[in-house]
Write a protein that holds these residues in place. Sequence first.
Motif, PDB file in Angstrom:
ATOM      1  N   SER A 211     -46.637  78.383  14.533  1.00  0.00           N
ATOM      2  CA  SER A 211     -46.023  79.685  14.252  1.00  0.00           C
ATOM      3  C   SER A 211     -46.170  80.013  12.768  1.00  0.00           C
ATOM      4  N   VAL A 212     -45.797  81.221  12.407  1.00  0.00           N
ATOM      5  CA  VAL A 212     -45.827  81.593  10.991  1.00  0.00           C
ATOM      6  C   VAL A 212     -44.802  80.767  10.210  1.00  0.00           C
ATOM      7  N   TYR A 213     -43.877  80.123  10.932  1.00  0.00           N
ATOM      8  CA  TYR A 213     -42.854  79.306  10.252  1.00  0.00           C
ATOM      9  C   TYR A 213     -43.391  77.919   9.901  1.00  0.00           C
ATOM     10  N   SER A 214     -44.186  77.318  10.798  1.00  0.00           N
ATOM     11  CA  SER A 214     -44.774  76.024  10.409  1.00  0.00           C
ATOM     12  C   SER A 214     -45.851  76.239   9.354  1.00  0.00           C
ATOM     13  N   ASP A 215     -46.531  77.388   9.404  1.00  0.00           N
ATOM     14  CA  ASP A 215     -47.487  77.668   8.330  1.00  0.00           C
ATOM     15  C   ASP A 215     -46.793  77.553   6.977  1.00  0.00           C
ATOM     16  N   ARG A 216     -45.616  78.167   6.895  1.00  0.00           N
ATOM     17  CA  ARG A 216     -44.916  78.177   5.606  1.00  0.00           C
ATOM     18  C   ARG A 216     -44.146  76.885   5.327  1.00  0.00           C
ATOM     19  N   TYR A 217     -43.297  76.469   6.300  1.00  0.00           N
ATOM     20  CA  TYR A 217     -42.365  75.370   6.013  1.00  0.00           C
ATOM     21  C   TYR A 217     -42.955  73.982   6.236  1.00  0.00           C
ATOM     22  N   ILE A 218     -44.160  73.914   6.785  1.00  0.00           N
ATOM     23  CA  ILE A 218     -44.833  72.611   6.897  1.00  0.00           C
ATOM     24  C   ILE A 218     -46.028  72.596   5.937  1.00  0.00           C
ATOM     25  N   PHE A 219     -47.010  73.459   6.205  1.00  0.00           N
ATOM     26  CA  PHE A 219     -48.284  73.316   5.492  1.00  0.00           C
ATOM     27  C   PHE A 219     -48.278  73.905   4.082  1.00  0.00           C
ATOM     28  N   ALA A 220     -47.832  75.142   3.938  1.00  0.00           N
ATOM     29  CA  ALA A 220     -47.876  75.741   2.605  1.00  0.00           C
ATOM     30  C   ALA A 220     -46.901  75.008   1.672  1.00  0.00           C
ATOM     31  N   LEU A 221     -45.707  74.703   2.186  1.00  0.00           N
ATOM     32  CA  LEU A 221     -44.727  73.960   1.373  1.00  0.00           C
ATOM     33  C   LEU A 221     -45.288  72.599   0.952  1.00  0.00           C
ATOM     34  N   ASN A 222     -45.916  71.913   1.898  1.00  0.00           N
ATOM     35  CA  ASN A 222     -46.491  70.608   1.595  1.00  0.00           C
ATOM     36  C   ASN A 222     -47.599  70.726   0.542  1.00  0.00           C
ATOM     37  N   SER A 223     -48.432  71.757   0.672  1.00  0.00           N
ATOM     38  CA  SER A 223     -49.510  71.964  -0.312  1.00  0.00           C
ATOM     39  C   SER A 223     -48.916  72.222  -1.691  1.00  0.00           C
TER      40      SER A 223
ATOM     41  N   VAL B  91     -42.573  88.984   7.515  1.00  0.00           N
ATOM     42  CA  VAL B  91     -41.739  88.514   8.627  1.00  0.00           C
ATOM     43  C   VAL B  91     -40.548  89.463   8.812  1.00  0.00           C
ATOM     44  N   GLU B  92     -39.979  89.927   7.708  1.00  0.00           N
ATOM     45  CA  GLU B  92     -38.853  90.868   7.825  1.00  0.00           C
ATOM     46  C   GLU B  92     -39.308  92.224   8.362  1.00  0.00           C
ATOM     47  N   GLN B  93     -40.490  92.672   7.927  1.00  0.00           N
ATOM     48  CA  GLN B  93     -41.012  93.954   8.405  1.00  0.00           C
ATOM     49  C   GLN B  93     -41.248  93.938   9.914  1.00  0.00           C
ATOM     50  N   PHE B  94     -41.880  92.856  10.387  1.00  0.00           N
ATOM     51  CA  PHE B  94     -42.199  92.813  11.818  1.00  0.00           C
ATOM     52  C   PHE B  94     -40.976  92.454  12.661  1.00  0.00           C
TER      53      PHE B  94
ATOM     54  N   PRO C 257     -38.247  91.377  15.105  1.00  0.00           N
ATOM     55  CA  PRO C 257     -38.170  90.681  16.385  1.00  0.00           C
ATOM     56  C   PRO C 257     -39.527  90.261  16.938  1.00  0.00           C
ATOM     57  N   GLN C 258     -40.593  90.979  16.552  1.00  0.00           N
ATOM     58  CA  GLN C 258     -41.912  90.631  17.099  1.00  0.00           C
ATOM     59  C   GLN C 258     -42.379  89.243  16.669  1.00  0.00           C
ATOM     60  N   LEU C 259     -41.842  88.741  15.572  1.00  0.00           N
ATOM     61  CA  LEU C 259     -42.259  87.411  15.114  1.00  0.00           C
ATOM     62  C   LEU C 259     -41.161  86.361  15.311  1.00  0.00           C
ATOM     63  N   GLU C 260     -40.028  86.786  15.862  1.00  0.00           N
ATOM     64  CA  GLU C 260     -38.932  85.817  16.025  1.00  0.00           C
ATOM     65  C   GLU C 260     -39.211  84.840  17.153  1.00  0.00           C
ATOM     66  N   LEU C 261     -38.647  83.648  17.040  1.00  0.00           N
ATOM     67  CA  LEU C 261     -38.766  82.649  18.101  1.00  0.00           C
ATOM     68  C   LEU C 261     -37.395  82.433  18.718  1.00  0.00           C
ATOM     69  N   GLU C 262     -37.412  82.145  20.022  1.00  0.00           N
ATOM     70  CA  GLU C 262     -36.128  81.852  20.662  1.00  0.00           C
ATOM     71  C   GLU C 262     -35.971  80.361  20.942  1.00  0.00           C
ATOM     72  N   GLY C 263     -37.026  79.604  20.688  1.00  0.00           N
ATOM     73  CA  GLY C 263     -36.947  78.160  20.867  1.00  0.00           C
ATOM     74  C   GLY C 263     -38.170  77.495  20.278  1.00  0.00           C
TER      75      GLY C 263
END
Length: 259
Positions: free
Chosen positions: A127-139, A161-164, A166-172
């Motif tokens: 998701s766009v969240y692992s992109d940021r909180y796993i990979f980009a943060l790690n880099s 993410v704020e602009q889009f 609910p379209q980018l939100e995850l429920e699980g």
Amino acid sequence: PARGLQSTGPGPRPDGRARVRRVSIEGNIAVGKSTFAKLLQSASSDWEVVQEPVSKWQSIESRPSEGSGAPQQTVGNLLQMMYEDPQRWSYTFQTYSCMSRMKTQLQPPPPHLLSSKGTPVQVFERSVYSDRYIFALNSFELDCINPAEWAVYQDWHTFLVEQFGPQLELEGIIYLKASPQKCMERLGRRGRPEEGGVELDYLQKLHMQHERWLTERSTQLHFEKLKHVPVLELDASVEFLSDQTVRDEFIVKVKDFFS
Ligand code: DCP
């Protein structure tokens, strides 16, 4: 035990049909997300998997100017460039991988999910969240993304993410967890050429990022809803492809989680 999926949206639609819910599969490199995704895809017609656009990162296309008649050209393998020279290319790679993922995550669900009377779920590989909180943060923590690049990344990521909304939100989130050693073994077995130089230490760092985010839940997140998203953790150290019992157990757990 994991809580079931959150109901963040407006509930059932006026025609009585369920809303399509959105879930991502997270886990270390080569843990088996794609294999698991295929398993889910074949288990229920109400579950639709959206694959990660890795092939796009492996062949960047240059778009000729409109009307020029020139064909599209492949101008680089960004995944390879990132692994060969992480300080030069990590920011560019993280920008592109997140942007291409946003495009896929913003696609509407397929018609058969929209017309389903069951419990339709769209399942994303990452998701766009692992992109940021796993990979980009790690880099950033490895100094492959510098403080200015990191500030820019976070700024546009939060904004989009704020602009889009609910379209980018995850429920699980389904977290496939295995030791970095196990992932290393699987990474070697699959032999993706760009990943030839990946070392155990790198997988250990990514493992730690997953643990901080999804188990300890101590990562500093910038999106309020993401802090409370239910996580189903599955032990992916077992060879789930070849073991029918494990596969059946996984499906039962996922069904419970989705219901
Ligand atoms: N990658 C990255 N930064 C991102 C997303 C991915 O560096 N924001 C890299 C890591 C891998 C490749 O892209 O080299 C694909 O990563 P994934 O872990 O998402 O996918 P896999 O194919 O490894 O998953 P699996 O084997 O679990 O199906």
